[in-house]
Design an enzyme around this catalytic site. Structure first.
Site, PDB file in Angstrom:
ATOM      1  N   GLY A   1      -2.252   7.048  44.475  1.00 29.59           N
ATOM      2  CA  GLY A   1      -1.902   6.212  43.895  1.00 29.59           C
ATOM      3  C   GLY A   1      -0.072   5.315  43.472  1.00 29.59           C
TER       4      GLY A   1
ATOM      5  CD  GLN B   1       0.105   7.423  31.290  1.00 24.07           C
ATOM      6  OE1 GLN B   1       0.389   9.039  31.231  1.00 24.07           O
ATOM      7  NE2 GLN B   1      -1.159   6.773  31.083  1.00 24.07           N
TER       8      GLN B   1
ATOM      9  CG  ASP C   1       1.098  16.427  41.279  1.00 23.59           C
ATOM     10  OD1 ASP C   1       2.098  15.911  42.400  1.00 23.59           O
ATOM     11  OD2 ASP C   1      -0.207  15.883  41.523  1.00 23.59           O
TER      12      ASP C   1
ATOM     13  CB  THR D   1       3.110  10.328  42.874  1.00 24.28           C
ATOM     14  OG1 THR D   1       2.385  10.934  41.850  1.00 24.28           O
ATOM     15  CG2 THR D   1       3.958  12.195  43.046  1.00 24.28           C
ATOM     16  CB  ILE D   2       3.430   8.560  37.875  1.00 23.01           C
ATOM     17  CG1 ILE D   2       1.725   8.876  37.878  1.00 23.01           C
ATOM     18  CG2 ILE D   2       2.928   7.213  38.401  1.00 23.01           C
ATOM     19  CD1 ILE D   2       1.192   8.204  36.781  1.00 23.01           C
ATOM     20  CG  ASP D   3       0.478  12.499  39.027  1.00 23.85           C
ATOM     21  OD1 ASP D   3      -0.340  11.548  38.601  1.00 23.85           O
ATOM     22  OD2 ASP D   3      -0.950  12.321  40.076  1.00 23.85           O
TER      23      ASP D   3
ATOM     24  NE  ARG E   1      -3.560  12.675  41.015  1.00 20.37           N
ATOM     25  CZ  ARG E   1      -5.033  12.400  41.817  1.00 20.37           C
ATOM     26  NH1 ARG E   1      -6.128  12.767  41.553  1.00 20.37           N
ATOM     27  NH2 ARG E   1      -5.029  10.935  41.989  1.00 20.37           N
TER      28      ARG E   1
ATOM     29  NE  ARG F   1      -6.411   7.519  44.108  1.00 20.74           N
ATOM     30  CZ  ARG F   1      -5.429   8.257  43.480  1.00 20.74           C
ATOM     31  NH1 ARG F   1      -4.689   8.779  43.954  1.00 20.74           N
ATOM     32  NH2 ARG F   1      -4.845   7.624  42.730  1.00 20.74           N
TER      33      ARG F   1
ATOM     34  N   GLY G   1       2.114  11.359  46.728  1.00 16.47           N
ATOM     35  CA  GLY G   1       1.552  12.073  45.970  1.00 16.47           C
ATOM     36  C   GLY G   1       1.269  13.678  47.329  1.00 16.47           C
ATOM     37  CG  ASP G   2      -1.758  16.587  45.130  1.00 10.62           C
ATOM     38  OD1 ASP G   2      -1.033  15.290  44.885  1.00 10.62           O
ATOM     39  OD2 ASP G   2      -1.476  17.177  44.472  1.00 10.62           O
TER      40      ASP G   2
END
Ligand SMILES: Nc1ncnc2c1ncn2[C@@H]1O[C@H](COP(=O)(O)OP(=O)(O)OP(=O)(O)O)[C@@H](O)[C@H]1O
Ligand SMILES: O=P(O)(O)OC[C@H]1O[C@](O)(CO)[C@@H](O)[C@@H]1O
Ligand SMILES: [Mg+2]
Length: 323
Positions: free
Chosen positions: A11, A254, A129, A125-127, A171, A72, A102-103
Site C-alpha cells: 500500500g 487514510q 506493524d 506503511t500506514i499500519d 490490518r 501488490r 510494509g511487512d
C-alpha cells in the site's frame, strides 16, 4: 558500489516520496547513481527501471502517494520471479536495492537477501506493524487524517445525539485505532487482542446519556483489510440498547494526502541512513527508529519478532473517557 535501486511496494504511504528523494539525493550527493523501479516487485521483474537525475526529485517531498507507483504482486513469492528480479538489477548494473514498504514487502527484500543480493528495507506503511521500529513512514499522517475525520464526525454525533462507530485501517495492528482513540477522546476503542465487552460499552454509552453526554464515538480497528468491523460492532451494540447509530469506514483517505512534517523528517532520516549503510558496505538490513534513534537490524530478525503496539494507550483511553 556505484548504483542504488529504489522501489516502493504494498500500500502507498504518505512520505514514501520523501523516502525515495532521500535515498536518491543522498546517493547522488555521494557520487553514486540512483535508479527508480516502477510498480514495486512487478516492475522489478519486468525491468521497468530508470535513472534518477537530481531534478527528478524536486517537488516531491510534500506529495502523498509514490512517484514510483506501487503494486501488490503476489507472484514475487515464487523463486522464479525473485531470480528474474535480480537478473534485471544486474542488467542495469545496480549493486544494491532499497525496498520501501510494509511487512509483506520485507518478505520480498528478505528473499533477495537470501539469494545473495544486497537489499535494505525502509518501513513504509500506514499500519505501523513492523518490528524494531517505533514508527513507520506514513503512520503519523494516516493517524492525523483519521483524527481529523473523527473530529468532523463528532460535530454530527453531537448535533444529532448519535453514536458513531468509526473504522480505521491498520490490518491486525491496532496502532491507528489506539492512537486515534486517545487523540479524539473516544468513548471506547475496539481492537483485536484487546478485551471488548460490547454490552459494557453499551451500558457506558447509556450511562453517559444520563450523565449529560448524549453522543458517542467508538473507534474500531479493522482487524483485516477491508473488513466490516464497524457495521458488525453496531449490530451487536444495538442488541443492548436503542441507539441512533452510524458506522463510518474511513478507508483509503487514510493512505493519501500531504505527509506530516514528522513523516517527512522520518523518511528523510531513514532514507539517508540506508545510503550510509550501503556506503559502509553493509546490507541485508531493515532500518527503524527506536527511542528516537535511527538504527538497523538484520532483516531476518524481523521475522522472529512481532511489532509491539503501545498497549498502555488502551487503558489510558478507558481511564480518560467519560465514566
Ligand atoms: N512471502 C513473500 N515473498 C516474496 N515477496 C512477497 C512476499 N509477501 C509479500 N511479498 C511482496 O510484497 C508485496 C507487498 O506486500 P503486502 O501487499 O503485504 O504489502 P506491505 O508491504 O505489507 O504494505 P502494506 O501492508 O502497507 O500494504 C507483495 O505484493 C509481494 O510482491
Ligand atoms: O488498498 P487495499 O489493497 O485494499 O488494502 C487495504 C489495506 O492496506 C492498508 O491500507 C495498508 O496495509 C491497510 O491498512 C488496509 O487494510
Ligand atoms: Mg503490511
Amino acid at each position: 558500489m556505484k548504483r542504488i535501486g529504489i522501489l516502493t511496494s504494498g500500500g502507498d504511504a504518505p512520505a514514501m516520496n520523501a523516502a525515495i528523494r532521500a535515498v536518491a539525493r543522498k546517493a547522488i550527493s555521494n557520487g553514486l547513481e540512483a535508479y527508480g523501479i516502477n510498480y514495486g516487485f512487478a516492475g522489478l521483474v519486468a525491468g521497468d527501471i530508470h535513472k534518477f537525475s537530481a531534478t527528478d526529485l524536486d517537488d516531491s517531498i510534500d506529495e502523498g502517494g509514490t512517484m514510483l507507483y506501487s503494486a501488490r504482486y503476489p507472484e514475487f513469492a515464487q523463486v522464479e520471479g525473485q531470480l528474474k528480479g535480480i537478473e534485471q538489477l544486474k542488467k542495469f548494473g545496480i549493486d544494491a536495492l532499497v525496498v520501501i514498504g510494509g511487512d509483506g514487502s520485507y518478505h520480498g527484500a528478505l528473499r533477495l537477501t537470501e539469494h545473495g543480493y544486497n537489499t535494505i528495507g525502509l518501513p513504509g506503511t500506514i499500519d505501523n506493524d513492523i518490528p524494531y521500529t517505533d514508527f513507520t513512514i506514513g503512520f503519523d499522517t494516516a493517524l492525523n487524517t483519521a483524527v481529523d475525520a473523527i473530529d468532523k464526525i463528532r460535530d454530527t454525533a453531537k448535533s444529532h445525539q448519535r453514536v458513531f462507530a468509526v473504522q480505521v485501517m491498520g490490518r491486525a495492528a491496532a496502532d491507528i485505532a489506539l492512537w486515534a482513540g486517545v487523540a479524539t477522546g473516544a468513548d471506547a476503542i475496539v481492537a483485536p487482542g484487546y478485551d471488548t465487552d460490547v454490552k459494557e460499552i453499551a451500558e457506558k454509552l447509556k450511562k453517559n446519556r444520563v450523565d449529560g453526554k448524549d453522543y458517542g464515538i467508538v473507534v474500531i480497528a479493522e482487524g483485516d483489510a477491508n473488513s466490516d468491523a464497524a457495521p458488525t460492532f453496531l449490530e451487536e451494540l444495538k442488541k443492548y440498547g436503542d441507539f441512533d447509530a452510524r458506522a463510518v469506514v474511513l478507508g483509503h483517505i487514510q493512505r493519501g494526502g500531504r505527509p506530516t512534517a514528522r513523516d517527512r523528517v522520518l523518511a528523510s532520516k531513514m532514507g539517508a541512513y540506508a545510503v550510509d549503510l550501503l556506503l559502509e558496505g553493509k546490507g541485508g538490513l531493515a532500518v527503524g527508529i527506536l527511542d528516537n534513534k535511527v538504527q538497523a537490524h538484520d532483516i531476518t530478525d524481523l521475522f522472529n519478532s512481532k511489532h509491539q503496539p503501545d498497549t498502555t494507550l488502551f487503558d489510558l483511553n478507558n481511564d480518560l473517557s467519560f465514566k
